[in-house]
Design a protein around this motif. Structure first.
Motif, PDB file in Angstrom:
ATOM      1  N   ILE A   1       0.823  -1.203   0.000  1.00  0.00           N
ATOM      2  CA  ILE A   1       0.000   0.000   0.000  1.00  0.00           C
ATOM      3  C   ILE A   1       0.858   1.253   0.000  1.00  0.00           C
ATOM      4  CG2 ILE A   1      -0.314   0.297   2.487  1.00  0.00           C
ATOM      5  CD1 ILE A   1      -3.420   0.369   1.187  1.00  0.00           C
ATOM      6  N   TYR A   2       2.065   1.143   0.568  1.00  0.00           N
ATOM      7  CA  TYR A   2       2.950   2.311   0.565  1.00  0.00           C
ATOM      8  C   TYR A   2       3.386   2.656  -0.840  1.00  0.00           C
ATOM      9  CZ  TYR A   2       6.925   5.297   1.660  1.00  0.00           C
ATOM     10  OH  TYR A   2       7.807   6.348   1.720  1.00  0.00           O
ATOM     11  N   GLU A   3       3.606   1.602  -1.650  1.00  0.00           N
ATOM     12  CA  GLU A   3       4.018   1.852  -3.034  1.00  0.00           C
ATOM     13  C   GLU A   3       2.980   2.659  -3.797  1.00  0.00           C
ATOM     14  OE1 GLU A   3       5.262  -1.446  -5.647  1.00  0.00           O
ATOM     15  OE2 GLU A   3       6.451  -2.106  -3.936  1.00  0.00           O
ATOM     16  N   ARG A   4       1.700   2.519  -3.362  1.00  0.00           N
ATOM     17  CA  ARG A   4       0.656   3.216  -4.090  1.00  0.00           C
ATOM     18  C   ARG A   4       0.429   4.625  -3.592  1.00  0.00           C
ATOM     19  NH1 ARG A   4       0.304  -1.687  -4.964  1.00  0.00           N
ATOM     20  NH2 ARG A   4      -1.189  -2.868  -6.210  1.00  0.00           N
ATOM     21  N   THR A   5       0.520   4.796  -2.286  1.00  0.00           N
ATOM     22  CA  THR A   5       0.127   6.099  -1.758  1.00  0.00           C
ATOM     23  C   THR A   5       1.272   6.866  -1.124  1.00  0.00           C
ATOM     24  OG1 THR A   5      -0.366   5.078   0.338  1.00  0.00           O
ATOM     25  CG2 THR A   5      -2.189   5.319  -1.206  1.00  0.00           C
ATOM     26  N   HIS A   6       2.427   6.214  -0.917  1.00  0.00           N
ATOM     27  CA  HIS A   6       3.585   6.856  -0.291  1.00  0.00           C
ATOM     28  C   HIS A   6       3.265   7.483   1.040  1.00  0.00           C
ATOM     29  CE1 HIS A   6       6.402   5.964  -3.361  1.00  0.00           C
ATOM     30  NE2 HIS A   6       5.479   6.241  -4.257  1.00  0.00           N
ATOM     31  N   THR A   7       2.347   6.883   1.769  1.00  0.00           N
ATOM     32  CA  THR A   7       2.156   7.312   3.136  1.00  0.00           C
ATOM     33  C   THR A   7       1.858   6.086   3.977  1.00  0.00           C
ATOM     34  OG1 THR A   7       0.803   8.552   4.693  1.00  0.00           O
ATOM     35  CG2 THR A   7      -0.273   7.815   2.707  1.00  0.00           C
TER      36      THR A   7
ATOM     37  N   LYS B   1     -12.309   8.611   3.282  1.00  0.00           N
ATOM     38  CA  LYS B   1     -12.280  10.032   3.609  1.00  0.00           C
ATOM     39  C   LYS B   1     -11.251  10.787   2.769  1.00  0.00           C
ATOM     40  CE  LYS B   1     -12.361   8.710   7.908  1.00  0.00           C
ATOM     41  NZ  LYS B   1     -11.636   8.566   9.090  1.00  0.00           N
ATOM     42  N   ASN B   2     -10.239  10.049   2.311  1.00  0.00           N
ATOM     43  CA  ASN B   2      -9.140  10.697   1.621  1.00  0.00           C
ATOM     44  C   ASN B   2      -9.353  10.557   0.115  1.00  0.00           C
ATOM     45  OD1 ASN B   2      -6.735  11.591   0.662  1.00  0.00           O
ATOM     46  ND2 ASN B   2      -5.485  10.423   2.099  1.00  0.00           N
ATOM     47  N   PRO B   3      -9.607  11.647  -0.591  1.00  0.00           N
ATOM     48  CA  PRO B   3      -9.901  11.524  -2.024  1.00  0.00           C
ATOM     49  C   PRO B   3      -8.755  10.963  -2.839  1.00  0.00           C
ATOM     50  CG  PRO B   3      -9.657  13.816  -1.366  1.00  0.00           C
ATOM     51  CD  PRO B   3      -9.660  13.023  -0.117  1.00  0.00           C
ATOM     52  N   LYS B   4      -7.537  11.084  -2.287  1.00  0.00           N
ATOM     53  CA  LYS B   4      -6.402  10.560  -3.057  1.00  0.00           C
ATOM     54  C   LYS B   4      -6.456   9.045  -3.166  1.00  0.00           C
ATOM     55  CE  LYS B   4      -3.459  12.953  -0.614  1.00  0.00           C
ATOM     56  NZ  LYS B   4      -2.213  13.318   0.037  1.00  0.00           N
ATOM     57  N   LEU B   5      -7.259   8.411  -2.304  1.00  0.00           N
ATOM     58  CA  LEU B   5      -7.281   6.957  -2.313  1.00  0.00           C
ATOM     59  C   LEU B   5      -8.107   6.404  -3.457  1.00  0.00           C
ATOM     60  CD1 LEU B   5      -7.812   6.227   1.454  1.00  0.00           C
ATOM     61  CD2 LEU B   5      -5.757   5.873   0.164  1.00  0.00           C
ATOM     62  N   ASN B   6      -8.921   7.241  -4.074  1.00  0.00           N
ATOM     63  CA  ASN B   6      -9.885   6.704  -5.030  1.00  0.00           C
ATOM     64  C   ASN B   6      -9.237   6.032  -6.212  1.00  0.00           C
ATOM     65  OD1 ASN B   6     -12.383   7.196  -3.882  1.00  0.00           O
ATOM     66  ND2 ASN B   6     -12.248   9.367  -4.367  1.00  0.00           N
ATOM     67  N   SER B   7      -7.996   6.402  -6.481  1.00  0.00           N
ATOM     68  CA  SER B   7      -7.412   5.845  -7.697  1.00  0.00           C
ATOM     69  C   SER B   7      -6.501   4.668  -7.448  1.00  0.00           C
ATOM     70  CB  SER B   7      -6.637   6.955  -8.408  1.00  0.00           C
ATOM     71  OG  SER B   7      -5.719   7.493  -7.485  1.00  0.00           O
ATOM     72  N   ILE B   8      -6.464   4.136  -6.223  1.00  0.00           N
ATOM     73  CA  ILE B   8      -5.490   3.070  -6.033  1.00  0.00           C
ATOM     74  C   ILE B   8      -5.993   1.766  -6.622  1.00  0.00           C
ATOM     75  CG2 ILE B   8      -4.237   3.935  -4.049  1.00  0.00           C
ATOM     76  CD1 ILE B   8      -5.970   2.371  -2.275  1.00  0.00           C
ATOM     77  N   LYS B   9      -5.018   1.014  -7.093  1.00  0.00           N
ATOM     78  CA  LYS B   9      -5.371  -0.238  -7.757  1.00  0.00           C
ATOM     79  C   LYS B   9      -5.205  -1.391  -6.791  1.00  0.00           C
ATOM     80  CE  LYS B   9      -3.993   1.044 -12.414  1.00  0.00           C
ATOM     81  NZ  LYS B   9      -2.958   2.049 -12.159  1.00  0.00           N
ATOM     82  N   ASP B  10      -5.954  -2.427  -7.029  1.00  0.00           N
ATOM     83  CA  ASP B  10      -5.853  -3.609  -6.190  1.00  0.00           C
ATOM     84  C   ASP B  10      -4.536  -4.341  -6.464  1.00  0.00           C
ATOM     85  OD1 ASP B  10      -8.534  -5.797  -5.113  1.00  0.00           O
ATOM     86  OD2 ASP B  10      -6.560  -5.425  -4.288  1.00  0.00           O
ATOM     87  N   MET B  11      -4.326  -5.423  -5.726  1.00  0.00           N
ATOM     88  CA  MET B  11      -3.035  -6.097  -5.828  1.00  0.00           C
ATOM     89  C   MET B  11      -2.824  -6.698  -7.210  1.00  0.00           C
ATOM     90  SD  MET B  11      -2.833  -7.856  -2.131  1.00  0.00           S
ATOM     91  CE  MET B  11      -1.159  -8.374  -2.168  1.00  0.00           C
ATOM     92  N   SER B  12      -1.606  -6.510  -7.697  1.00  0.00           N
ATOM     93  CA  SER B  12      -1.297  -7.069  -9.013  1.00  0.00           C
ATOM     94  C   SER B  12      -1.001  -8.552  -8.866  1.00  0.00           C
ATOM     95  CB  SER B  12      -0.078  -6.360  -9.596  1.00  0.00           C
ATOM     96  OG  SER B  12       1.036  -6.622  -8.781  1.00  0.00           O
ATOM     97  N   ALA B  13      -0.914  -9.226 -10.009  1.00  0.00           N
ATOM     98  CA  ALA B  13      -0.670 -10.660  -9.971  1.00  0.00           C
ATOM     99  C   ALA B  13       0.633 -10.972  -9.259  1.00  0.00           C
ATOM    100  CB  ALA B  13      -0.629 -11.203 -11.404  1.00  0.00           C
ATOM    101  N   ARG B  14       1.641 -10.136  -9.481  1.00  0.00           N
ATOM    102  CA  ARG B  14       2.935 -10.372  -8.839  1.00  0.00           C
ATOM    103  C   ARG B  14       2.801 -10.285  -7.334  1.00  0.00           C
ATOM    104  NH1 ARG B  14       6.606  -6.601  -6.859  1.00  0.00           N
ATOM    105  NH2 ARG B  14       5.279  -4.960  -7.700  1.00  0.00           N
TER     106      ARG B  14
END
Lengths: 507, 645, 101
Positions: free
Chosen positions: A357-363, A448-461
């Motif tokens: 999750i850090y890779e996606r949102t850097h927090t 609550k955080n609008p930045k989260l709306n674009s995160i993608k689910d786990m990739s196959a890897r």
């Protein structure tokens, strides 16, 4: 299949692989990654040979190989494994490839150095688990520090320099005391044996005969170094910083394997070499362990950074392991050994997930999350399973270890009081509190955080990395015999070594 | 069929995996619902088959153990995944799978249109899996596996709609509260298990119970074991002091409340104490504690239920209260009466919840009974089944609740003392009162809802389960007709369970000093109380609602206390939760860890830093300075050499 | 009558002390070198004294060695001083302190 050189091959594979890796042009990043992965997978396969060739009915060391190294001092390259080290070796070789796969996209500068350091780290870790010579053990123990220092210091977070220097110096400080004790013991042994010797098998006979006061000091010197590594309260403060600042791969390896080296050292060295001292200090160390369980859990509860929360949870979990070791009953020690493996799997999984999750949102701040169940359901499910494993839900791996440890410490003749278990068992309540609270704040609720709306689910890897871990989490939970029977005779032998060479009775 | 009993556990797990992994791909609700309910249905049939097979066995041989594989074998501990089919576990199995099946079918209708339909059925199946593990286990550890498993499912199902608000918190908060309070109970349960292992060397029921008369064990050990196990029971079965999670568990969907928080999971504690009857019989002091807590909880919860306006909350406190009755029964040594009440309670409470769900659905998720009224004309089936259940819970003959509650009241008088009976009787009055308050305010009288609500009867897939449960609530009591009425055969239910509790009963050696006439008089009194409660409720809520508001005004303090559920949650929060969190944050973390311990570490580094900063000042760079120091050194060395000569 | 040996030795010691004081306290590098020469010569004087009084010629021989070393050292040392002077424009030792903490 008792090929005596198998352990040497095990150590050489990542070592030679790492050296060969240095020859590859640093531009070819993908080639480097695949090559590193291949080397670690081959190491895993070699360790499988060890597993299948291992005879669980014997309690002696197997695959033993001895090569005289420094003849004048009787220091030899003496390697061998028993059930306990075998489980830890399998854990190491299993986690390393997964860690490399998980850093595929995460580490993108200086990939060559990173992969090289990971392989050298693997050599160090495996060396620690197979050494049967104190000097050799010490060498590998120190070897493992350097790649870790670089991994945290180069690829880490903001305060990485502080964290890596702290980690390095703190751990080394402990190890130096251990070196003093090693030399002291070896010199002392030159009396009965006639020669200076650091060979563990020989010292197993000498150690228990060391006079009481000296034995106490030697035990403390060894135990101090291992206690820093475990980490045992109050020597734990390097851990949160190291874990938070390390890159995901570093955190996973640190939690999964490096911490186990401390507890492994306690079982392999402190208990058999200094049994009277171990029994003497058992109540005090158990108290520290229990404080660690409760304190670790309470502090984890109020953390705002996910990784720090998991780091403090490691303190709590390893408190259980140390309690299991010093309760010195069959059940508690078996529980401690299996819990070492369990902690590696579940905390490794949690760190991997935090990394995802850090890779996606850097927090990593919990307050910036919320409601991701809707957005990334697969991740949420896997996080739930990993959290439940860490909480110790029956049916998953954590329960097996915790239950055995608590059961064993309840009936321990060394501790001789219910109160240890009562306080330690309260840890199960707190574990549920901090993990479920974290899970709820991150996964449930509204977004609550609008930045989260674009995160993608786990990739196959990423899913591919988690699946083997989840399989073992369930396997060890439902049918732990596969793993318990590997270590059971070796654990019995350690307990025998603690109880039998006694000149005075136990409480 | 008995040998296939493990299927009753395996099939729900298969259902869980199927719906869990594939459910989101299968968009067809019918398929998911049929698979989800079907596996439970098959489990029920297997349970019935096992029951009849056991019935055909001679009485001494009615316990069969089905051993699957070894779970843990370490040191002296030898635990298998093994299941025990005996009279007690069969009763529980039939209730769990039977009522469970009915509720699954109901859920097909209730959860229609929900986007996580598949997840709901997946979790429900997982729950049945865990519950069956619990009641069929032949050792404490597998029971504990089920115990925690149902706790997990409760957590998942309470927080099922995870982005929904619930009163001042979220549903996820409610689920977390349930899990953690349960865990506190589990802490006690674990200690009990450890002590059992230490004392008996095994966690197997057969081993432990057979050794009780044989080994020489001190009374205090028995007391501790019984007490620790009971702490676990208060957590799981929502007794004082750990009942606080149950009312908040109403945040979950109504079928969940019906299945888990009425019929099955909450009775796990009762089952466990009944299973360990021999241990409790050997610890009479703790048995008294059980009875006292049961009686107090029954009364306490009933008083809170009097004034609640949320239909599910009333039913929740009613459940806590009825569970109190069950523990009261166990506490006076009437083990089979307690289990009998488990069974009848499952019928009528599940029915009450499902009917409530039917009402809630048709009133568009409004749960406030003050907004209902006169719904009987719109939802006749729901109303009538609700009425049947209310009569049952109020203990009106010939409904099932009468027989079970009466058995408990009788035994608490005969084996216990008149105080137990008095508390139980008063609570019976209160029960009838609040139940019919609920009934009248919801289904009778004038409609108090606005024009925007269009109440309608629920579809057949929801009403058929209601009818099925209503039939059970009506006739279910007949298998437990007391010896008084059924002649020399005695109480059939009690006879069936007698071999399980035989040893415990022998230990307790209670003698009933009272005869049949006493029993009949008590029975009459309890019926009068029940009817009385109904009449009072009718007079207030149907005839003159103003009396209620007047009373509330007159006894404002008391009303406030009850309405705020005695402020128990607030007290716990202030005395336990907040101090722990605040101490951990400000003291443990910020001060101890960051300042003291880490301060010591950083301080050590700082000392080294400062010392070296000062020592390096020797390196002045001026060669003469070095020369002076060298000269001084030589002089000192010479001096020392000459002096030692 | 022969001059008592003590006179020579005291003279040497005196020269040596003056030389040491010069080395340790003088600021000018060239003066320091002169003082070093003074110390070396005082050592020479001691050796000749003993060579004379003990009748051995080893002392006198050794003086040659010392003188050679002194000459070489003076040459190199003065060359270094000149190089430093070219860079720092000073022969004040107190100011040539770059190799400090």
């Amino acid at each position: 299949m008792q090929n005596n050189h198998l352990l040497t091959y095990l150590l050489l594979t990542p070592f030679v692989g790492g050296l060969l890796l240095l020859l590859i042009n640093r531009e070819k990043e993908n080639l480097i990654r695949y090559f590193g992965l291949a080397v670690s997978v081959i190491t895993f396969i070699v360790s499988l040979f060890l597993y299948f060739g291992f005879d669980i009915s014997k309690s002696d060391f197997q695959f033993v190989y001895k090569f005289a190294w420094i003849e004048n001092l009787n220091i030899s390259y003496h390697v061998g494994i028993d059930g306990i080290s075998l489980l830890l070796i399998l854990l190491t070789t299993f986690i390393t490839p997964l860690t490399l796969i998980s850093s595929w996209k995460g580490i993108n500068k200086k990939v060559k150095e990173f992969t090289f350091f990971m392989l050298m780290l693997e050599v160090g870790m495996l060396g620690v688990f197979v050494s049967l010579d104190l000097f050799l053990f010490y060498v590998f123990w120190e070897v493992m520090l350097i790649p870790m220092y670089f991994i945290i210091g180069i690829w880490g977070g903001e305060r990485r320099i502080y964290a890596s220097v702290k980690f390095f110096i703190y751990t080394m400080f402990g190890s130096l005391l251990m070196l003093v004790a090693i030399i002291w013991l070896a010199i002392y042994a030159s009396g009965p044996l006639g020669h200076f010797s650091t060979d563990l098998i020989e010292l197993y006979n000498i150690g228990p005969t060391v006079p009481h006061t000296i034995q106490l000091y030697m035990f403390l010197a060894f135990a101090f170094s291992f206690a820093i590594k475990v980490p045992l309260f109050p020597l734990h403060t390097w851990l949160p910083d190291a874990h938070v600042e390390a890159p995901t791969a570093g955190s996973v390896i640190l939690a999964a394997v490096l911490l186990k080296m401390g507890t492994y050292g306690l079982i392999r060295f402190c208990l058999p070499l200094f049994p009277q001292a171990a029994v003497y200090f058992a109540p005090a160390i158990s108290v520290l362990a229990i404080i660690g369980i409760i304190y670790g859990a309470l502090v984890a509860m109020v953390q705002k950074d996910m990784k720090k929360l998991v780091a403090y949870s490691s303190v709590a979990h390893l408190g259980f392991v140390v309690l299991g070791i010093f309760a010195m009953t069959n059940e508690s020690m078996q529980g401690a050994v299996i819990q070492m493996v369990n902690h590696g799997l579940s905390t490794g999984a949690l760190f991997l997930l935090v990394g995802v999750i850090y890779e996606r949102t850097h927090t990593r701040t919990i307050a910036e999350y919320g409601g991701i169940a809707k957005l990334i359901p697969i991740y949420s499910v896997i996080l739930m399973i990993a959290s439940l494993s860490s909480i110790g839900l029956p049916g998953l791996n954590g329960f097996v270890g915790e239950f055995l440890i608590l059961l064993g410490s309840f009936k321990s003749p060394v501790l001789n009081s219910w109160w240890y278990t009562v306080f330690a068992a309260s840890g199960v309540i707190f574990a549920a509190v901090y993990l479920l609270w974290m899970y709820q704040r991150v996964v449930f609720g509204e977004v609550k955080n609008p930045k989260l709306n674009s995160i993608k689910d786990m990739s196959a890897r990423e899913i591919f990395v988690m699946i083997p871990i989840l399989i073992f989490i369930v396997w060890i939970g439902i049918y732990p015999s596969t793993f318990l029977k590997v270590s059971s005779r070796s654990v019995n032998k350690v307990i025998e070594q603690v109880y039998t060479p006694q000149n005075h009775s136990l409480k | 069929m008995i040998q296939l009993i493990y299927l009753t556990i395996l099939l729900p797990f298969v259902g869980f995996l199927f719906n869990g992994l594939l459910g989101s791909k299968i968009k067809n609700e019918k398929v998911i619902g049929i698979i989800g309910s079907g596996v439970i249905g098959i489990s029920f049939i297997i349970a019935i088959g096992a029951f009849f097979e056991t019935l055909n066995l001679p009485v001494e041989q009615r316990k069969t153990i089905v051993d699957l594989f070894t779970w843990l074998s370490v040191g002296g501990l030898n635990i298998h995944f093994a299941y025990q089919v005996d009279q007690l576990s069969l009763v529980m199995a039939l209730v769990v799978t039977g009522v469970g099946f009915i509720i699954h079918v109901y859920s097909i209708g209730y959860m229609h249109g929900d986007k996580s339909f598949w997840r709901f059925f997946s979790y429900l199946n997982l729950f049945i899996f865990a519950m069956m593990n619990l009641i069929l286990a032949d050792n404490f550890l597998v029971l504990f596996l089920g115990w925690e498993g149902v706790g997990l499912c409760s957590y998942l199902l309470i927080g099922f709609w995870y982005d929904k608000k619930f009163e001042k918190m979220t549903t996820a908060d409610a689920g977390k509260k349930a899990f953690i309070v349960n865990r506190i109970g589990d802490f006690g349960f674990l200690l009990g298990m450890f002590l059992i292992y230490l004392t008996f060397g095994s966690l197997n029921f057969s081993d432990v119970f057979s050794k009780i008369g044989v080994l020489n064990i001190s009374q205090s050990v028995f007391n501790f074991i019984a007490l620790f196990l009971f702490i676990g029971a208060t957590g799981k079965s929502a007794q004082i002091p750990l009942y606080i999670w149950l009312p908040d568990a109403m945040a979950g969907p109504t079928p969940v409340s019906a299945l888990i928080h009425a019929a099955t999971m909450v009775t796990a504690g009762v089952y466990m104490v009944a299973r360990c009857s021999l241990i409790y019989a050997s610890a009479p002091a703790i048995l008294t504690v059980v009875a006292i807590i049961g009686a107090l909880t029954a009364f306490f919860a009933a008083t809170i239920g009097l004034v609640q306006n949320d239909i599910k909350k009333v039913l929740a406190y009613s459940t806590v209260s009825q569970l109190g009755y069950m523990f009261l029964a166990l506490g006076v040594g009437a083990f089979s009466a307690g289990i009998f009440h488990v069974m009848t309670h499952a019928f009528f409470k599940a029915l009450l919840f499902l009917a409530a769900g039917s009402v809630i659905h048709s009133m568009h998720e409004d749960q406030n009974i003050q907004n209902f009224g006169g719904l009987r004309k719109y939802m006749p089936a729901t109303a009538i089944t609700f009425l049947v259940a209310s009569l049952a819970i109020s203990g009106i003959p010939p409904f099932s609740g009468f027989f079970s509650k009466d058995e408990i009241l009788w035994k608490s008088f005969a084996n216990g003392n008149v105080i137990y009976w008095a508390i139980g009787a008063v609570t019976a009055l209160l029960t009838a009162f609040y139940m019919f308050r609920l009934y009248f305010l919801t289904f009778e009288g004038n409609s108090r809802f606005g024009k925007d609500k269009h109440p309608h009867e629920s579809p057949k897939v929801m009403t058929f389960p209601l009818i099925a449960l209503a039939i059970l609530a009506f006739i279910g009591g007949f298998i437990g007709i007391p010896a008084l009425f059924s002649g020399e055969g005695g109480n059939a239910f009690e006879n069936w369970l007698e071999p399980v509790f035989k040893n415990a009963q022998a230990r307790l050696a209670e003698t009933s000093a009272y005869g049949h006439s006493m029993e009949i008089s008590l029975m009459v009194i309890s019926v009068i109380l029940g009817v009385g409660g109904i009449i009072i409720a009718r007079n207030i809520y149907l005839k003159k609602p103003s009396i209620a508001t007047e009373l509330a005004g007159k006894f404002k303090g008391l009303y406030n206390l009850l309405w705020n559920k005695y402020f128990v949650d607030e007290v716990y929060d202030a005395t336990v939760v907040t101090p722990i969190v605040k101490t951990s944050d400000s003291f443990l973390w910020r001060i101890t860890d960051a300042k003291i311990i880490d301060g010591a570490v950083n301080g050590a580094a700082a000392i080294v830093d400062r010392v070296s900063k000062n020592i390096r000042k020797i390196q002045t760079g001026v060669a003469q300075f070095y020369a002076i120091i060298m000269a001084l050194g030589i002089v000192l060395a010479l001096f020392w050499i000459i002096m030692s000569l | 009558m022969q001059i008592p040996i003590e006179y020579y030795l005291i003279l040497s010691a005196f020269m040596f002390i003056v030389g040491v004081t010069g080395v340790l306290t003088k600021r000018n590098a060239i003066i320091v070198f002169m003082s070093v020469e003074l110390m070396l010569n005082s050592a020479n004087l001691t050796m000749i004294t003993f060579a004379s009084y003990l009748g051995s010629s080893v002392g006198q021989l050794f003086v040659f060695f010392v003188m050679t070393v002194a000459a070489a050292e003076a040459a190199i040392g003065l060359a270094i001083i000149i190089a430093i002077f070219r860079n720092k424009l000073t022969v004040n030792i107190d100011e040539i302190n770059i190799l400090k903490w």
